[in-house]
Design an enzyme around this catalytic site. Structure first.
Site, short mmCIF file in Angstrom:
data_model
loop_
_atom_site.label_atom_id
_atom_site.label_comp_id
_atom_site.label_asym_id
_atom_site.label_seq_id
_atom_site.Cartn_x
_atom_site.Cartn_y
_atom_site.Cartn_z
N GLU A 1 14.10 -6.22 2.32
CA GLU A 1 14.57 -4.85 2.32
C GLU A 1 13.38 -4.05 2.82
OE1 GLU A 1 15.02 -1.28 0.64
OE2 GLU A 1 15.11 -2.45 -1.21
N CYS B 1 12.98 4.22 -0.18
CA CYS B 1 13.54 3.42 0.91
C CYS B 1 14.86 4.00 1.40
CB CYS B 1 13.71 1.98 0.47
SG CYS B 1 14.59 1.80 -1.10
P1 NDP Z 1 3.71 -3.39 2.55
O1 NDP Z 1 4.65 -4.05 3.45
O2 NDP Z 1 2.34 -3.17 2.98
O3 NDP Z 1 3.63 -4.17 1.17
C1 NDP Z 1 4.79 -4.57 0.48
C2 NDP Z 1 4.43 -5.69 -0.47
O4 NDP Z 1 3.98 -6.81 0.28
C3 NDP Z 1 3.28 -5.32 -1.38
O5 NDP Z 1 3.50 -5.90 -2.65
C4 NDP Z 1 2.09 -5.96 -0.71
O6 NDP Z 1 1.06 -6.25 -1.59
C5 NDP Z 1 2.72 -7.23 -0.20
N1 NDP Z 1 2.00 -7.88 0.86
C6 NDP Z 1 1.38 -7.33 1.91
N2 NDP Z 1 0.85 -8.29 2.69
C7 NDP Z 1 1.11 -9.47 2.09
C8 NDP Z 1 0.81 -10.81 2.37
N3 NDP Z 1 0.13 -11.14 3.44
N4 NDP Z 1 1.23 -11.77 1.53
C9 NDP Z 1 1.94 -11.46 0.43
N5 NDP Z 1 2.26 -10.19 0.10
C10 NDP Z 1 1.85 -9.21 0.91
O7 NDP Z 1 4.39 -2.07 2.10
P2 NDP Z 1 3.85 -0.92 1.18
O8 NDP Z 1 4.51 -1.06 -0.15
O9 NDP Z 1 2.38 -0.80 1.15
O10 NDP Z 1 4.42 0.26 1.99
C11 NDP Z 1 4.01 0.43 3.33
C12 NDP Z 1 5.16 0.92 4.13
O11 NDP Z 1 6.33 0.15 3.93
C13 NDP Z 1 5.58 2.31 3.79
O12 NDP Z 1 4.75 3.23 4.37
C14 NDP Z 1 6.98 2.33 4.29
O13 NDP Z 1 6.99 2.63 5.64
C15 NDP Z 1 7.46 0.94 4.08
N6 NDP Z 1 8.29 0.81 2.88
C16 NDP Z 1 9.59 0.69 3.05
C17 NDP Z 1 10.40 0.55 1.97
C18 NDP Z 1 11.84 0.37 2.17
O14 NDP Z 1 12.47 -0.23 1.32
N7 NDP Z 1 12.41 0.87 3.23
C19 NDP Z 1 9.90 0.58 0.60
C20 NDP Z 1 8.48 0.73 0.55
C21 NDP Z 1 7.72 0.79 1.66
P3 NDP Z 1 -0.28 -5.36 -1.61
O15 NDP Z 1 0.12 -4.01 -2.02
O16 NDP Z 1 -1.12 -6.06 -2.60
O17 NDP Z 1 -0.83 -5.40 -0.22
#
Ligand code: NDP
Length: 676
Positions: free
Chosen positions: A258, A297
């Site tokens: 998602e 989201c």
């Molecule tokens: P990210 O995609 O950066 O992170 C989402 C999750 O993935 C976090 O728990 C993060 O952990 C984890 N993650 C990142 N890299 C890895 C990896 N290599 N291996 C395993 N897990 C990993 O999203 P964010 O939550 O930081 O949000 C960033 C952007 O995502 C927002 O600016 C927005 O644009 C979008 N977003 C969209 C959503 C939606 O549902 N439409 C909801 C939330 C965000 P960690 O934090 O430790 O890096």
């Protein structure tokens, strides 16, 4: 405030952050408030713990046991939610935002607890769909069943909903019978950790059912197999990276995503300024921009209005947004809090530069606004902002760039076809709202847009008082969307539970299917016992227990009496000539309701006993007409049993009425509540 050391909970141990931990800042002040992460999380030990201890412990329980467990968890969190509110302010969330995240997460858990008890059996196998007749005589049948996957569910969550984001995945996972390893986004993991701590301390979950990774998940994805599931929420870039992990691809590990979504909200052509729908549209658009400072989201990123009404929308929305006080979320008069971090603010500002190449900012200025609260002047604040794109057809970035903050872009459409085209330019989204009072418009927009959107939220003056909001995913309804939204699906009631189960087609004899599903199926063994089944308590009844009644001849007088007593003098029961002209009847026939009344007369045991109430009947079919002189008899079989309270349970009886030639005349399922 002292620095929080956010721990992981792995294989039954709390593990503190080490010197590789990441620092986490307060959204309100920008000061470091917590640290999380270790370089050496033992992913294999966590998976082993989930697979060999958590899974078996959960699978011993029935769906109802697990549902009761969810209810107890939700009650415990309700009692302790103030602690979560208190800590959550640091994420920039206001009290109103807590209602979405904390109360929303708890509410979702309650809904799954309730649905698990009402819509799932008190057993270990969930039937999916109807029995399939695969042979002429019925000696070989088919049934789809769902059983829990035997691995671990790895939940990787986004920063914006540290509680709801965990619970909306955890509730269906645990209900399915799968253990979970939760990995919250580091920026807000201290809230998730506090919630996990509350749940574990309540001692409701069996060992191994829930583990937590605060910080990096290490090489866990490299260690998953076909019995594990990854459920991801976050950015499209991370989703793409993780879902293409060679090990996941090799093992066809289920991966649900998602991700970014350019959700739209469409003002119907009928919803002119001055109508209740126009005001509703403005109110909802403002809510979407300001709730969670737009970090949702489901937030509306693109506002579509008829070209003639674009100016009115800009004016009304700007006026409403101008009243939104931005600042310290702990202050009562603050309407909109902070973005989660300075990084996130930077990311939004970069995205605004991109949007600015195709749209003009018409409200709000990122470098010129007031921040409410003396302690909040160094936090990650932005004001609500509106952009206007005058040429959405030739624009691209407004349809593919998600500024994950308090930002929306308004664009005009010429007609419904054009609105559909623009809404679908998002390339797949979680939700689109249609604000219209015209059912024909709603239908046309739905047919044009449904394939591109996981949810359509239709609202007007009739439903607005009770509607749940564009941005609120309901646990009963599907949350997810095609394309850019990730192609995944969560929630949707019991559908969401099945994401953590394997659907298997079972083919075999009626006895085999009955033994596997725990439900009697036609053709399976039945047993008659000396005592009437209505004299046996819920716990004493066995699947397949049967009663065969005496027969009763239906007379013309019975038909006449029933007709005049009830007032049902329909010609097929009263007028032989007219009935004969009807292709379904040989002449006057007995009322169907007379037959089921006679059936009750034949099968009931009149004395006070364990049967407490008749609560309804399902799937009633009249198969052959009954004429005066025909004799009917009844067979009653215990098909399924579902405990409801410690005192009583629901018995589903398969009831068949046959005539003197043993032809089926009616069939249905009778529901009774029986004392335990
Ligand atoms: P990210 O995609 O950066 O992170 C989402 C999750 O993935 C976090 O728990 C993060 O952990 C984890 N993650 C990142 N890299 C890895 C990896 N290599 N291996 C395993 N897990 C990993 O999203 P964010 O939550 O930081 O949000 C960033 C952007 O995502 C927002 O600016 C927005 O644009 C979008 N977003 C969209 C959503 C939606 O549902 N439409 C909801 C939330 C965000 P960690 O934090 O430790 O890096």
């Amino acid at each position: 405030m002292s620095l929080m050391n956010v721990k992981s909970y792995a294989a039954g141990q709390w593990i503190a952050p080490d010197d590789t931990a990441r620092e986490i800042e307060s959204a309100i002040t920008g000061h470091v408030i917590a640290r999380a992460g270790t370089k050496g999380i033992d992913a294999q030990a966590m998976l082993d713990h989930a697979r060999t201890i958590g899974g078996p412990n959960l699978r011993k329980l029935t769906f109802h046991d697990r549902a009761r467990m969810l209810k107890a968890l939700a009650q415990h969190l309700t009692e302790n939610k103030q602690a979560l509110y208190d800590i959550s302010y640091n994420t920039g969330a206001t009290k109103r935002d807590h209602a979405f995240d904390i109360d929303g997460g708890i509410g979702t858990t309650f809904v799954f607890a309730s649905k698990g008890r009402r819509e799932m059996p008190d057993g270990h196998v969930l039937s999916d769909g109807d029995l399939e007749q695969l042979s002429r005589s019925g000696s070989f049948l088919g049934q789809h069943i769902c059983t829990p996957l035997l691995g671990a569910a790895v939940h990787i969550n986004a920063f914006n909903f540290p509680v709801w984001g965990m619970l909306e995945k955890l509730a269906p996972t645990l209900l399915a019978g799968m253990p979970a390893i939760v990995k919250p986004a580091t920026a807000t993991c201290y809230v998730t950790e506090a919630c996990v701590r509350l749940m574990l301390e309540a001692d409701i979950l069996p060992e191994g059912a829930l583990q937590l990774v605060s910080g990096s998940i290490g090489d866990m994805l490299d260690r998953l197999d076909c019995q594990d599931v990854v459920s991801f929420t976050g950015s499209a870039a991370t989703a793409t990276k993780l879902r293409s992990n060679p090990n996941l691809v090799q093992n066809s590990t289920r991966f649900m995503a998602e991700q970014d979504s350019l959700n739209a909200s469409i003002l119907g052509p009928d919803a002119e300024p001055g109508t209740p729908e126009f005001d509703l549209f403005i109110k909802e658009a403002a809510t979407e921009i300001t709730t969670k400072a737009g970090q949702k989201c489901t937030a509306t990123r693109r506002i579509l209005a008829p070209e003639d009404h674009v100016d009115a929308v800009i004016e009304a929305l700007s006026e409403r947004l101008s009243k939104a006080t931005v600042g310290d979320p702990r202050l009562e008069d603050t309407r909109m809090g902070a973005l989660v971090s300075a990084d996130q603010k930077r990311d939004v500002l970069e995205k605004l530069d991109i949007l600015g190449t195709e749209a003009k900012r018409v409200f709000g200025a990122p470098d010129d606004f007031l921040i409410n609260g003396d302690d909040a002047q160094t936090g990650a604040f932005l004001p609500p902002m509106l952009y206007h794109c005058t040429d959405p057809d030739n624009a691209q970035r407004i349809h593919d760039t998600e500024a994950f903050g308090p930002v929306s872009t308004i664009m005009g459409y010429r007609d419904i076809g054009h609105a559909v085209e623009l809404a679908n330019r998002g390339g797949g989204s979680l939700v689109t709202s249609l604000i219209t009072h015209d059912p024909a418009t709603a239908r046309e927009l739905t047919l044009g847009t449904a394939a591109f959107h996981g949810r359509l939220y239709i609202n007007d003056r009739t439903s607005m008082k009770e509607s749940t909001g564009h941005g609120a995913p309901m646990p009963h309804m599907v949350h997810g969307g095609p394309g850019r939204a990730g192609g995944g699906e969560e929630l949707g009631g019991i559908r969401g539970v099945k994401h953590y189960m394997q659907r298997t087609a079972i083919q075999g004899s009626p006895d085999m299917l009955s033994a596997i599903t725990g439900k009697w199926v036609p053709g399976a063994e039945t047993h008659e016992r000396p005592a009437h089944p209505f004299t046996r308590k819920f716990t004493e009844l066995a699947i397949g227990d049967t009663l065969h009644t005496q027969s009763r001849t239906v007379t013309l007088e019975d038909i006449e009496t029933f007709a005049h007593f009830t007032g049902d003098t329909f010609y097929a029961h009263m007028d032989d000539e007219a009935a004969k002209r009807n292709p379904f009847f040989p002449g006057r026939v007995a009322h169907g309701y007379l037959l089921i009344s006679f059936a009750a007369g034949l099968f009931v045991e009149p004395n006070e006993g364990p049967v407490l109430a008749n609560t309804g009947l399902d799937n009633l079919r009249f198969m052959k007409p009954v004429s005066a002189g025909d004799a009917i008899k009844v067979q009653l079989i215990v098909k399924a049993k579902t405990p409801r309270t410690p005192d009583y349970g629901e018995v589903r009886w398969h009831v068949t009425l046959t005539n003197q030639d043993d032809e089926k005349v009616a069939e249905y399922e009778l529901l009774t509540m029986n004392a335990t």
